[in-house]
Design an enzyme around this catalytic site. Structure first.
Site, PDB file in Angstrom:
ATOM      1  CG  HIS A 116     -67.804 -12.658 -27.460  1.00  0.00           C
ATOM      2  ND1 HIS A 116     -66.712 -12.243 -28.187  1.00  0.00           N
ATOM      3  CD2 HIS A 116     -68.857 -12.650 -28.322  1.00  0.00           C
ATOM      4  CE1 HIS A 116     -67.084 -11.980 -29.431  1.00  0.00           C
ATOM      5  NE2 HIS A 116     -68.381 -12.233 -29.551  1.00  0.00           N
ATOM      6  CG  ASP A 154     -66.559 -14.873 -32.164  1.00  0.00           C
ATOM      7  OD1 ASP A 154     -65.498 -15.359 -32.599  1.00  0.00           O
ATOM      8  OD2 ASP A 154     -66.994 -13.758 -32.522  1.00  0.00           O
ATOM      9  CG  HIS A 223     -63.623 -12.428 -31.122  1.00  0.00           C
ATOM     10  ND1 HIS A 223     -63.162 -11.453 -30.261  1.00  0.00           N
ATOM     11  CD2 HIS A 223     -64.504 -11.809 -31.932  1.00  0.00           C
ATOM     12  CE1 HIS A 223     -63.750 -10.306 -30.543  1.00  0.00           C
ATOM     13  NE2 HIS A 223     -64.569 -10.495 -31.555  1.00  0.00           N
TER      14      HIS A 223
END
Length: 417
Positions: A116, A154, A223
């Site tokens: 992330h 991600d 994501h």
């Protein structure tokens, strides 16, 4: 002894009360003698072997201590007996040459997921947390002399990361992944069929105009999944890193109604690994396709002409260690049609690396079908206030030799408690 990382077994998860400082910089968890020396020699990069001798794995009596057989779960007592901490010091001292030869067949992979990058990037206090965690992941990869890093989706927090996030990510990857050492494994499959955004038609470390000595293989997550940006082509932020020769991007499916998962075939010495990847897809659609038998996994051909047809399947299974990494919901109370069930995964898989779930469950657990094990590295940065995020963050150090493997957790000390 404090600071020693135990061999991961299904019955003994990593202790939760260790402080982050317990991960000693020089302790690679591979077992130490009374004089404190490591069983494994310092990082030794060897060039890929060019011989055509395709071995089919090691016999059990040739395994390193602490390795688990991919085909039969070991009991907790057996694994404790086989722990590197119980190895005989004199044996290790007198057999240095034998251990060095064994390293030629051991493929070492660092497992991480859900990094992330760019999470809360405008926060003056926590803005650099995700990047600090990635740096520590790659630092651990360097320290333990791994052959490659496997990321399970991600990598970025936003589908269209900012220029600041892309700049910091590229700077970190260049700093840790480029160097003059040789890579000790080969890709023996057609790279054009399984890798995306290839610059030279081959993996980044094989490009003669680049000097990559720590290859990263990654799939996309929910994501950073591919989207259209004003044109017909689907592109992910990971494509930008791949076309820059910083990562090797695989596991993307272009046909939504016909999923064919092709493996990357890796070879190091006599160890052969088939790496399968599936980037994030809508859970309901993937579940429906799986139920409709529209998800197919391609298996490598048997390359031994002397194998009898009646023994072909057994020979094939013994020849390759199969890893499957995916980025989807697990069956954890989300509904039967909104996840991937363990029973859907082919029984002949040896190890499944599960992304998307942020709770760190690094210890390999036996699947419900009982034929493979599952590890869930979890996120490297906390993105929500949940019980799962409160567990200590770790990455996995995976060692494969023939059909045996060992997986242990390495604690991340840079993550906020």
């Amino acid at each position: 002894r404090r600071g020693r990382t135990a061999v991961a077994t299904a019955a003994h998860p990593p202790p939760e009360d260790r402080s982050s400082e317990d991960e000693d910089d020089d302790d690679d968890g591979g077992g130490r003698g009374d004089d404190g020396t490591s069983r494994h020699s310092p990082r030794r990069r060897r060039r890929p072997r060019n011989d055509n001798d395709d071995g089919d794995g090691m016999e059990e009596d040739g395994m390193e201590d602490g390795m688990e057989d991919a085909g039969s779960p070991a009991s907790a007592a057996d694994n404790n007996d086989k722990s590197p901490n119980n190895d005989d010091t004199n044996n290790d001292t007198n057999n240095d040459d034998a251990n060095n030869n064994d390293d030629d067949d051991v493929l070492k992979v660092l497992l991480s997921t859900d990094n992330h990058l760019g999470y809360l990037e405008r926060d003056p206090i926590r803005g650099r947390d995700s990047f600090a965690a990635l740096e520590e992941v790659l630092m651990l990869a360097r320290r333990h002399g791994v052959d490659m890093v496997l990321l399970s989706g991600d990598l970025f927090h936003e589908n269209k990361p900012s220029r600041k996030t892309l700049h910091q990510t590229m700077e970190i990857l260049r700093r840790y992944c480029m160097g003059g050492e040789s890579v000790g494994f080969q890709i023996v499959s057609d790279q054009g069929k399984c890798l995306r955004s290839l610059v030279s038609g081959r993996a980044n470390y094989e490009d003669e105009f680049y000097s990559v000595d720590l290859p990263i293989f990654t799939i996309h997550g929910n994501h950073d999944d591919p989207t259209r940006d004003g044109g017909p082509d689907l592109l992910s932020a990971v494509d930008l890193l791949a076309v820059s020769n910083l990562v090797n991007y695989f596991g993307r499916q272009d046909e939504v109604d016909n999923v064919r998962v092709s493996p990357i075939l890796l070879r190091k010495g006599d160890t052969k690994v088939a790496l399968y990847g599936m980037g994030s897809m809508r859970d309901e659609r993937l579940n429906r396709m799986w139920q409709g038998k529209k998800v197919k996994f391609l298996r490598p051909d048997v390359d031994d002409n002397n194998v009898d047809s009646s023994q072909q399947q057994d020979h094939d299974e013994k020849q390759w260690f199969n890893i499957f990494t995916l980025h989807q919901n697990r069956d954890l109370g989300r509904g039967s049609k909104n996840c991937v069930h363990e029973s859907m995964i082919p029984e002949w898989m040896d190890l499944v690396v599960w992304g998307h779930e942020h709770e760190c469950l690094i210890t390999p657990a036996e699947s419900l079908v009982g034929t493979f094990r599952i590890t869930q590295p979890g996120s490297s940065v906390a993105t929500s206030l949940t019980a799962g995020e409160s567990r200590r963050k770790q990455v996995g150090l995976l060692e494969i030799k023939g059909q045996q493997f060992r997986l242990r957790g390495l604690t991340l000390s840079s993550v906020r408690g």
